[in-house]
Motif scaffolding. Sequence first.
Motif, short mmCIF file in Angstrom:
data_model
loop_
_atom_site.label_atom_id
_atom_site.label_comp_id
_atom_site.label_asym_id
_atom_site.label_seq_id
_atom_site.Cartn_x
_atom_site.Cartn_y
_atom_site.Cartn_z
N ARG A 1 1.00 -1.27 -0.04
CA ARG A 1 -0.11 -0.04 0.10
C ARG A 1 0.98 1.18 -0.09
NH1 ARG A 1 -4.90 0.76 3.81
NH2 ARG A 1 -4.83 2.73 2.35
N ASP A 2 0.53 2.46 -0.68
CA ASP A 2 1.38 3.57 -0.79
C ASP A 2 1.67 4.14 0.58
OD1 ASP A 2 -1.16 4.63 -0.36
OD2 ASP A 2 -0.78 6.31 -1.81
N ASP A 3 0.69 4.12 1.69
CA ASP A 3 1.07 4.49 2.58
C ASP A 3 2.16 4.01 3.69
OD1 ASP A 3 -2.30 5.43 3.51
OD2 ASP A 3 -2.04 3.98 2.06
MG MG Z 1 -2.78 4.95 0.61
#
Ligand code: MG
Length: 299
Positions: free
Chosen positions: A54-56
């Motif tokens: 996930r980009d986070d």
């Molecule tokens: Mg995200």
Amino acid sequence: MLEKNRLRIALQKSGRLSSESYNLLIKCGIKINFQHNQLIAFAENMPIDILCVRDDDIPGLIVDKVVDLGIVGENVLEEKLFIKDNVKKKKFYNLLIRLDFGICRLSLAIPKNSAYYGLDSLKNKRIASSYPNLVTQFFYKKSIPFKLCILNGSVEVAPRAGLADVICDLVSTGTTLEANDLKEVQTVFNSQACVICRLGHIENSKQIIINKLMNRINGVIKARESKYIMLHAPISKLNEIISLLHGAENPTILKLAGEKNRVAMHMVSSETVFWETMEKLKSLGASSILVLPIEKMLE
Ligand code: MG
Ligand code: ATP
């Protein structure tokens, strides 16, 4: 198993940055066989492993030195690595290159029928956002008090649902705002995808691959921005024609068989060639005007 001596790159698994991030690596000549729902993919022709997350999670993986490189939006980086009251900004990563995708802005928007007379009209309003740190930092700097409503999705429906008066969300074209009867009133943060590198010692063998990759990424972006232009032109109008093509390097001039007064011109331009420019070229006597995409470029 992940091997320590292979370069590790974190990409967004599925979302707005995914396909452009994967395609960029493939354009750089990395052979990767991506399987759906796979967490790790191994490059076949280079010592590179790709982590799909996930980009986070990408900023944290970089800070913890789990991966060497990551492709992520600057908005996520700033939000996740924000330190409260950071007078001296601590460095968590090296930004290697800003990419030509994921271009968006974090903006404040209010219902279309709400009055707006500058940021003061947002004083004490309830603001819904998935970016609490960026919003807080922005209003803190302006000394404007506000109430925060943290939402991790569907932020744009918050005003209609009575959860908030204002939203602070990512915008690119503005169609989502439009569809939800909202108007954009202020940009809080401009963002685009970028390649970041972890801090700390990097083995020489990995650094060589990073350098090679950065050169190739630069080449891919430059090629995407550039066009190859070919045309036939009257010798008397060469200077006028060259001045119309801003961003073009010194053209190659070639003889045209059986022509005394006309030549062929070939050049690379770093700017888009619009129809209007082509029409002007034609009115100067140019003919056979071709504008071609460039596949790869190394300067
Ligand atoms: Mg995200
Ligand atoms: P994940 O499941 O990986 O956490 P996400 O839902 O948080 O994904 P996406 O919506 O896929 O995130 O957006 C990823 C990134 O793409 C954003 O953080 C931002 O940098 C960029 N982005 C977001 N919205 C846009 C947009 N409208 N246009 C271009 N880029 C955008």
